[in-house]
Write an enzyme that holds these catalytic residues in place. Structure first.
Site, PDB file in Angstrom:
ATOM      1  N   LYS A   1       0.943  -1.351  -0.048  1.00 12.69           N
ATOM      2  CA  LYS A   1      -0.151  -0.113   0.049  1.00 12.69           C
ATOM      3  C   LYS A   1       0.643   1.109   0.209  1.00 12.69           C
ATOM      4  CE  LYS A   1      -2.792   0.857   3.707  1.00 12.69           C
ATOM      5  NZ  LYS A   1      -2.724   2.182   4.336  1.00 12.69           N
ATOM      6  N   SER A   2       1.717   1.114   1.093  1.00 16.31           N
ATOM      7  CA  SER A   2       2.660   2.568   0.794  1.00 16.31           C
ATOM      8  C   SER A   2       3.407   2.822  -0.237  1.00 16.31           C
ATOM      9  CB  SER A   2       3.793   2.231   2.255  1.00 16.31           C
ATOM     10  OG  SER A   2       3.106   2.128   3.230  1.00 16.31           O
TER      11      SER A   2
ATOM     12  N   ARG B   1       2.778   6.007  -3.173  1.00 19.20           N
ATOM     13  CA  ARG B   1       3.981   6.739  -3.438  1.00 19.20           C
ATOM     14  C   ARG B   1       4.301   6.722  -4.908  1.00 19.20           C
ATOM     15  NH1 ARG B   1       3.971   5.656   1.646  1.00 19.20           N
ATOM     16  NH2 ARG B   1       5.237   6.798   3.172  1.00 19.20           N
TER      17      ARG B   1
ATOM     18  N   ARG C   1      -9.025  12.391  12.508  1.00 22.85           N
ATOM     19  CA  ARG C   1      -7.531  11.935  12.765  1.00 22.85           C
ATOM     20  C   ARG C   1      -6.512  13.559  12.993  1.00 22.85           C
ATOM     21  NH1 ARG C   1      -5.980   6.981   9.117  1.00 22.85           N
ATOM     22  NH2 ARG C   1      -3.853   7.224  10.454  1.00 22.85           N
TER      23      ARG C   1
ATOM     24  N   SER D   1       6.920   9.323  12.448  1.00 26.53           N
ATOM     25  CA  SER D   1       5.712   8.826  11.543  1.00 26.53           C
ATOM     26  C   SER D   1       6.202   9.219  10.021  1.00 26.53           C
ATOM     27  CB  SER D   1       4.571   9.942  11.752  1.00 26.53           C
ATOM     28  OG  SER D   1       3.870   9.952  10.577  1.00 26.53           O
TER      29      SER D   1
ATOM     30  N   GLN E   1       4.312   9.343   7.655  1.00 26.00           N
ATOM     31  CA  GLN E   1       3.469  10.100   6.718  1.00 26.00           C
ATOM     32  C   GLN E   1       3.871  11.541   7.026  1.00 26.00           C
ATOM     33  OE1 GLN E   1      -0.423   9.154   7.917  1.00 26.00           O
ATOM     34  NE2 GLN E   1      -0.520   7.020   7.015  1.00 26.00           N
TER      35      GLN E   1
ATOM     36  N   ASP F   1       1.604  -1.167  11.950  1.00 30.32           N
ATOM     37  CA  ASP F   1       0.252  -1.526  11.578  1.00 30.32           C
ATOM     38  C   ASP F   1      -0.024  -3.159  11.806  1.00 30.32           C
ATOM     39  OD1 ASP F   1      -0.382   0.917  10.292  1.00 30.32           O
ATOM     40  OD2 ASP F   1       0.600   0.291   8.289  1.00 30.32           O
TER      41      ASP F   1
ATOM     42  N   ARG G   1      -6.969   1.931  17.681  1.00 27.47           N
ATOM     43  CA  ARG G   1      -6.673   0.406  17.968  1.00 27.47           C
ATOM     44  C   ARG G   1      -6.160  -0.353  19.168  1.00 27.47           C
ATOM     45  NH1 ARG G   1      -3.661   0.465  11.840  1.00 27.47           N
ATOM     46  NH2 ARG G   1      -5.488   0.617  10.677  1.00 27.47           N
TER      47      ARG G   1
ATOM     48  N   ARG H   1      -7.447  -3.219   9.477  1.00 28.83           N
ATOM     49  CA  ARG H   1      -6.598  -4.217  10.362  1.00 28.83           C
ATOM     50  C   ARG H   1      -7.489  -4.832  11.410  1.00 28.83           C
ATOM     51  NH1 ARG H   1      -2.771  -4.014   6.705  1.00 28.83           N
ATOM     52  NH2 ARG H   1      -2.164  -1.771   6.276  1.00 28.83           N
TER      53      ARG H   1
HETATM   54  C1  S3P Z   1       2.157   4.843   6.381  1.00 25.03           C
HETATM   55  C2  S3P Z   1       2.939   5.103   7.554  1.00 25.03           C
HETATM   56  C3  S3P Z   1       2.338   4.725   8.755  1.00 25.03           C
HETATM   57  C4  S3P Z   1       1.182   3.483   8.649  1.00 25.03           C
HETATM   58  C5  S3P Z   1       0.341   3.803   7.595  1.00 25.03           C
HETATM   59  C6  S3P Z   1       0.981   3.999   5.983  1.00 25.03           C
HETATM   60  C7  S3P Z   1       2.756   5.317   5.064  1.00 25.03           C
HETATM   61  O1  S3P Z   1       1.632   5.686   9.404  1.00 25.03           O
HETATM   62  O2  S3P Z   1       0.547   3.369   9.841  1.00 25.03           O
HETATM   63  O3  S3P Z   1      -0.506   2.721   7.386  1.00 25.03           O
HETATM   64  O4  S3P Z   1       2.511   4.692   3.821  1.00 25.03           O
HETATM   65  O5  S3P Z   1       3.654   6.314   5.205  1.00 25.03           O
HETATM   66  P1  S3P Z   1       2.405   6.745  10.224  1.00 25.03           P
HETATM   67  O6  S3P Z   1       3.659   6.977   9.681  1.00 25.03           O
HETATM   68  O7  S3P Z   1       1.809   8.038  10.428  1.00 25.03           O
HETATM   69  O8  S3P Z   1       2.693   5.992  11.675  1.00 25.03           O
END
Ligand code: S3P
Length: 416
Positions: free
Chosen positions: A19-20, A24, A116, A159, A161, A304, A335, A377
């Site tokens: 997914k990540s 990207r 969030r 993080s 993200q 995750d 969670r 999840r």
């Molecule tokens: C992700 C980063 C994670 C993860 C999310 C995907 C990403 O979040 O929990 O499912 O793709 O960068 P955080 O970086 O905010 O912990």
């Protein structure tokens, strides 16, 4: 959805794309010069949200099964409304990316995403001079045109993200931007940007980036270790599973560290590097597990997977303590609450902490009825726990697994 308990669980599995990496690959190619083909992409709802947003910004994106063709539009359209659905990654990374593009944009999402925290991106982006306004700390997020200046940003939370949002803004900022996080989180953004020709280098937990144009990059997406984890866990609990072509980037393999401590028997086979990411087939065999201790340092590489790790610990012998995981409170659901409730409803013994859990392992669980809280999840962890339990049970709102793993229940062999 009714889930029956099973005596054994065995098989070879090809899991959906990461997914990540898919987010990207779509987002960065949409902002790049040229055309790229992404293969084995995840077409889960979150990545579809990213495709939708990048089209709204002007990129041409065609999908055919798990192949995505992207024709980039480095100069984004202004005045756009970006629907990020349930996807925190889409909203946070995209806010960073558009904040230096001299456009007006509004980013909004569904009920869960709207709860969030978004100040965690607005605040560091403001250090670069970005104009990012949240709605009392939440979405909708409003971005206005600004010229960005490089800055040194220290993050309080680990993080990917937030780190990625700053890096992507740094691509449009004058001078150098650095971002340092307390513990290394997943580094797919850094690796992909480097491969796309960006001026970026990473040194431990610090990433430095300078203004750069991106070149289109073909990406073959490895299978997602966060999706494979459910099948790996079933191997450990109920038999033997082989998950093929799984991404094993070291910033993502915390689950294997948890396996080491739990005493789970696994083997990495056929290890290789493809497209700048480590890949392997993972064989997991039925194992007797013992309770473990996980702390903040362990968390980012399995963020995750923690609900699933907690579930495994409920099947282990002895006590487990997981701390330093407060981030779980602000995921697609709370969670910590949802996982503790799930384990206890199945006859286990889990005490939620402010930042984790104490789990008294009982080696077996009875089963019961579980609420997914519309969190993919939680739904998938519940399915694993119920298959391994004595009596099975029901999952409320299981269809939310489509966020990251649309055919999860088919792969599991559960009738819908
Ligand atoms: C992700 C980063 C994670 C993860 C999310 C995907 C990403 O979040 O929990 O499912 O793709 O960068 P955080 O970086 O905010 O912990």
């Amino acid at each position: 959805m009714q889930i029956q308990s099973r005596e054994r669980f065995e098989g070879e599995f090809l899991l959906p794309g990461d997914k990540s990496i898919t987010h990207r690959a779509v987002m960065l190619n949409a902002a790049a010069d040229g055309e790229a083909v992404i293969t084995d992409a995840l077409m889960g709802e979150d990545c579809i949200s990213t495709c939708r947003c990048m089209r709204a910004l002007g990129a041409d994106i065609q999908t055919d099964g798990t192949t995505v063709r992207v024709k980039g539009a480095p100069q984004f359209k202004s005045g756009v409304k970006l629907d990020c659905g349930n996807s925190g990654t889409t909203m946070r990374l995209l806010t960073g990316l558009v904040s230096g593009k001299k456009i007006d944009a509004v980013l909004y999402g569904d009920e869960s995403l709207s709860k969030r925290p978004m100040n965690r991106i607005a605040q560091p982006l403001s250090l670069l001079g970005a104009d990012v306004q949240t709605t009392e700390g939440h979405a909708p997020v409003y971005v206005a045109p600004k010229t960005l200046q490089g800055a040194d940003v220290q993050l309080k939370i680990a993080s990917a993200q937030v780190k990625s949002a700053v890096i992507l803004a740094g691509l449009s900022a004058d001078g150098e931007t650095s971002v340092t996080e307390p513990i290394l989180s997943r580094d797919h953004t850094e690796r992909m940007l480097f491969a796309m020709g960006a001026d970026i280098r990473a040194d431990g937990t610090c990433v430095r980036v300078k203004k750069s144009n991106l070149k289109a990059l073909d990406v073959r997406v490895p299978a997602d270790i966060s999706s494979a984890a459910y099948f790996m866990a079933l191997g450990a609990l109920k038999g033997k599973t082989l998950c093929k072509n799984v991404g094993v980037n070291p910033t993502r393999t915390g689950i294997l560290k948890a396996f080491d401590r739990l005493g789970v028997r696994y083997t990495l086979c056929n290890q290789r590097v493809s497209g700048g990411e480590e890949i392997a087939d993972i064989l997991v065999e039925k194992s007797d597990m013992r309770g473990i201790c996980l702390t903040a340092q362990d968390v980012p590489a399995m963020i995750d997977e923690l609900p699933l790790v907690a579930m495994l610990c409920a099947f282990a012998d002895g006590e487990t303590t997981i701390t330093g995981a407060k981030e779980l409170r602000v995921k697609e659901s709370d969670r910590i609450f949802a996982t503790a409730e799930m384990i206890n409803r199945m006859g286990g013994d889990c005490t939620p902490l402010d930042d984790g859990f104490i789990i008294r392992g009982k080696k077996k669980l009875i089963g019961g009825d579980i609420d997914s809280y519309l969190d993919h999840r939680i739904a998938m962890t519940a399915a694993v726990g119920l298959i391994a339990s004595e009596k099975g049970g029901n999952i409320k709102n299981p269809e939310c697994c489509a966020i990251s793993f649309p055919d999860f229940f088919d792969k599991l062999g559960v009738d819908r």
